[in-house]
Design a protein around this motif. Structure first.
Motif, PDB file in Angstrom:
ATOM      1  N   LEU A  14       0.821  -1.212   0.000  1.00 55.06           N
ATOM      2  CA  LEU A  14       0.000   0.000   0.000  1.00 55.06           C
ATOM      3  C   LEU A  14       0.859   1.268   0.000  1.00 55.06           C
ATOM      4  CD1 LEU A  14      -2.798   1.236   0.052  1.00 55.06           C
ATOM      5  CD2 LEU A  14      -2.680   1.239   2.534  1.00 55.06           C
ATOM      6  N   THR A  15       1.889   1.307   0.853  1.00 55.50           N
ATOM      7  CA  THR A  15       2.742   2.505   0.925  1.00 55.50           C
ATOM      8  C   THR A  15       3.333   2.814  -0.446  1.00 55.50           C
ATOM      9  OG1 THR A  15       3.315   1.883   3.187  1.00 55.50           O
ATOM     10  CG2 THR A  15       4.710   3.531   2.141  1.00 55.50           C
ATOM     11  N   CYS A  17       2.303   1.802  -3.462  1.00 53.78           N
ATOM     12  CA  CYS A  17       1.304   2.153  -4.483  1.00 53.78           C
ATOM     13  C   CYS A  17       0.787   3.576  -4.305  1.00 53.78           C
ATOM     14  CB  CYS A  17       0.144   1.157  -4.463  1.00 53.78           C
ATOM     15  SG  CYS A  17       0.588  -0.430  -5.194  1.00 53.78           S
ATOM     16  N   GLY A  40       0.220  -6.081  -3.889  1.00 55.48           N
ATOM     17  CA  GLY A  40      -0.006  -5.948  -2.442  1.00 55.48           C
ATOM     18  C   GLY A  40       1.167  -6.284  -1.560  1.00 55.48           C
ATOM     19  N   SER A  43       0.961  -6.469   2.152  1.00 56.40           N
ATOM     20  CA  SER A  43      -0.407  -6.050   2.500  1.00 56.40           C
ATOM     21  C   SER A  43      -1.426  -6.549   1.475  1.00 56.40           C
ATOM     22  CB  SER A  43      -0.479  -4.526   2.619  1.00 56.40           C
ATOM     23  OG  SER A  43       0.034  -3.902   1.455  1.00 56.40           O
ATOM     24  N   SER A  44      -1.213  -7.767   0.965  1.00 55.67           N
ATOM     25  CA  SER A  44      -2.169  -8.264  -0.036  1.00 55.67           C
ATOM     26  C   SER A  44      -3.302  -9.051   0.637  1.00 55.67           C
ATOM     27  CB  SER A  44      -1.460  -9.156  -1.057  1.00 55.67           C
ATOM     28  OG  SER A  44      -0.889 -10.262  -0.395  1.00 55.67           O
ATOM     29  N   LEU A 234      -7.031  -1.807  -1.991  1.00 56.19           N
ATOM     30  CA  LEU A 234      -6.470  -0.450  -1.836  1.00 56.19           C
ATOM     31  C   LEU A 234      -5.226  -0.228  -2.692  1.00 56.19           C
ATOM     32  CD1 LEU A 234      -6.993  -0.048   2.008  1.00 56.19           C
ATOM     33  CD2 LEU A 234      -8.180   1.224   0.233  1.00 56.19           C
ATOM     34  N   PRO A 235      -4.174  -1.091  -2.552  1.00 58.59           N
ATOM     35  CA  PRO A 235      -3.012  -0.846  -3.411  1.00 58.59           C
ATOM     36  C   PRO A 235      -3.384  -0.889  -4.896  1.00 58.59           C
ATOM     37  CG  PRO A 235      -2.698  -2.861  -2.082  1.00 58.59           C
ATOM     38  CD  PRO A 235      -3.926  -2.173  -1.583  1.00 58.59           C
ATOM     39  N   TYR A 404       4.640  -2.801   8.102  1.00 58.04           N
ATOM     40  CA  TYR A 404       3.330  -2.447   8.679  1.00 58.04           C
ATOM     41  C   TYR A 404       3.287  -2.900  10.131  1.00 58.04           C
ATOM     42  CZ  TYR A 404       2.416  -1.711   3.795  1.00 58.04           C
ATOM     43  OH  TYR A 404       2.511  -1.250   2.507  1.00 58.04           O
ATOM     44  N   THR A 413       0.813   4.269   8.779  1.00 61.44           N
ATOM     45  CA  THR A 413       1.247   4.059   7.392  1.00 61.44           C
ATOM     46  C   THR A 413       1.230   5.392   6.641  1.00 61.44           C
ATOM     47  OG1 THR A 413       0.290   1.845   7.463  1.00 61.44           O
ATOM     48  CG2 THR A 413       0.762   2.735   5.281  1.00 61.44           C
TER      49      THR A 413
END
Length: 447
Positions: A14-15, A17, A40, A43-44, A234-235, A404, A413
């Motif tokens: 996420l960060t 992306c 991801g 964070s996927s 999100l990503p 994370y 984040t």
């Protein structure tokens, strides 16, 4: 691939992306690569369920009672979004919201003496709560009114408190709040993981409680939102944003070497080709020699066939176990979501327990949380190292994100994203910069 880019991003967490999206919107030429075949990174969301069993090296395949494997999207890192928080602002400003649907999480609960209670967050709830006695409720209500009216730019609202010097411990004393109330205020409203905040000036804590109350005010049930189909959306949403602005994406692309010259980054080598760049953003897994271990987090994904007891059968909720209640230094969190969010088969619930590891037996540390979830159909245990960059990247122009943490929301984040942005560009991150220009391309459907 043999081209010159302003920024190369490695890893689609996420960060990474979000930064890739912001840089593209700001007119930078971005190449975004990931060694994995999916978006991801850490964070996927994993789908189908069979893939999760494989990932955790379980010998069996999911039993038939788990329903269809592809009905599952299981987050590896459990977090919610604060309705009024920074990530929601980023989503709204960049209009990535058009790719996502959110649901409000149905409740936030706090653990006290072995039981869980709903976190009182409005005056009415505070007055009805079993967490406090009658006189305590009045004092807590006064405190909430003080916080609601507090404005750091208006000394008339300070009531004798100096936000830059008065500690939070002294603010609690001023309102004569007892230990239990202090526990849930600091941990379930201000969302601190430890008690270190008590002895620093109170400004940040007051602002955190305001954020909680304002987030709660938006939707009423809880201050948290969660995207349908899981956090992995999100990503991908920010990756689409980057692509619309000309960012190039390559998944399943091995990274052989980060090419340095004279102490700073000049490119990335992959499969014999070198893409050149001025700056590099990546997650810690791509540069093990430029990060240090800063602790560990244990996360246990639990599949349940029932809602959690004493939560009014909520199909999503958060439970915070303040460290004081279980003789620890840091809180234990439970995030629960379910089939209502298109992340599990019909009638199934996913509860993810997480905390910062403090002993050599992490699984024993989270026992109090697991007891709240019984009976558990299947557990998946992950213990992850937390990494942080060893330098700020100004010299090398290599900017690593942090792992994370155990918090259950994205505020830390977002702080990391703003911090990296400032180090890369030299200017403060401004949400206004992320607004899509009115005449920009909005995607495929509206020309």
């Amino acid at each position: 691939m043999d081209e010159e880019y302003d920024v190369i991003v490695l890893g689609t967490g996420l960060t990474e992306c979000i930064l890739s999206g912001i840089m593209s919107v700001n007119g930078k030429k971005v190449l975004h690569m990931d060694r994995n075949p999916y978006y991801g990174g850490e964070s996927s969301s994993i789908t189908p369920l069979e893939e999760l069993y494989k990932r955790f090296n379980l010998p069996d395949t999911p039993p038939e009672s788990m329903g269809r494997g592809r009905d599952w999207n299981v987050d590896l890192i459990p977090k919610f979004l604060m309705a009024n928080g920074q990530l929601v602002k980023m989503l709204l400003y960049t209009e990535v919201t058009r790719y996502l649907d959110f649901k409000v999480v149905e409740g936030s609960f706090v653990y006290k003496g072995g039981k869980i209670y709903k976190v009182p967050s409005t005056e009415t709830e505070a007055l009805a709560s079993n967490l406090m006695g009658m006189f305590e409720k009045r004092r807590f209500r006064k405190f909430l009114v003080f916080v609601a009216n507090f404005d750091e730019n208006d000394p008339k609202t300070f009531e004798g408190v100096d936000p830059k010097t008065t500690t939070m411990r002294d603010v609690y004393k001023k309102f004569d709040l007892g230990q239990d109330v202090i526990d849930f205020t600091g941990h379930a409203l201000a969302l601190y993981r430890t008690d270190d905040y008590l002895d620093v000036p109170c400004l940040e804590t007051v602002n955190r409680i305001k954020l909680y109350s304002e987030s709660l005010a938006r939707y009423g049930k809880s201050p948290y939102l969660y995207p349908l189909y899981g956090l992995g959306e999100l990503p991908q949403g920010f990756a689409r944003l980057s692509a619309i602005y000309g960012g190039t994406y390559m998944l399943n692309k091995p990274v052989d070497e980060i090419v340095m010259e004279g102490g700073h980054v000049v490119g990335v080598k992959s499969e014999g080709e070198v893409a050149r760049c001025k700056q590099l953003i990546c997650d810690p897994s791509y540069i093990p020699d430029r990060v240090r271990k800063a602790g560990q987090v244990i996360r246990v994904i639990c599949v349940l066939s029932h809602p959690i007891k004493n939560t009014n059968d909520a199909n999503s909720c958060q439970i915070i176990i303040p460290q004081n209640q279980v003789n620890r230094n840091s809180d234990i969190y439970v995030c629960m979501i379910s089939y209502a969010h298109n992340v599990a088969a019909q009638g199934k619930y996913i509860a993810i327990v997480s905390t910062t590891v403090e002993t050599s037996e992490p699984e024993a540390e989270i026992e109090p949380a697991l007891e709240l979830l019984e009976p558990i159909d299947q557990k998946f245990v992950a213990i992850s190292d937390l990494y942080e960059p060893t330098d700020d990247g100004t010299e090398s122009q290599v900017f690593a994100s942090r792992s994370y943490d155990a918090t259950t929301h994205f505020e830390t984040t977002c702080n990391d994203i703003k911090d990296i942005y400032k180090r890369m560009t030299g200017s403060d991150f401004d949400f206004e910069n992320m607004k899509r220009k009115q005449n920009d391309v909005f995607g495929e459907d509206e020309q």
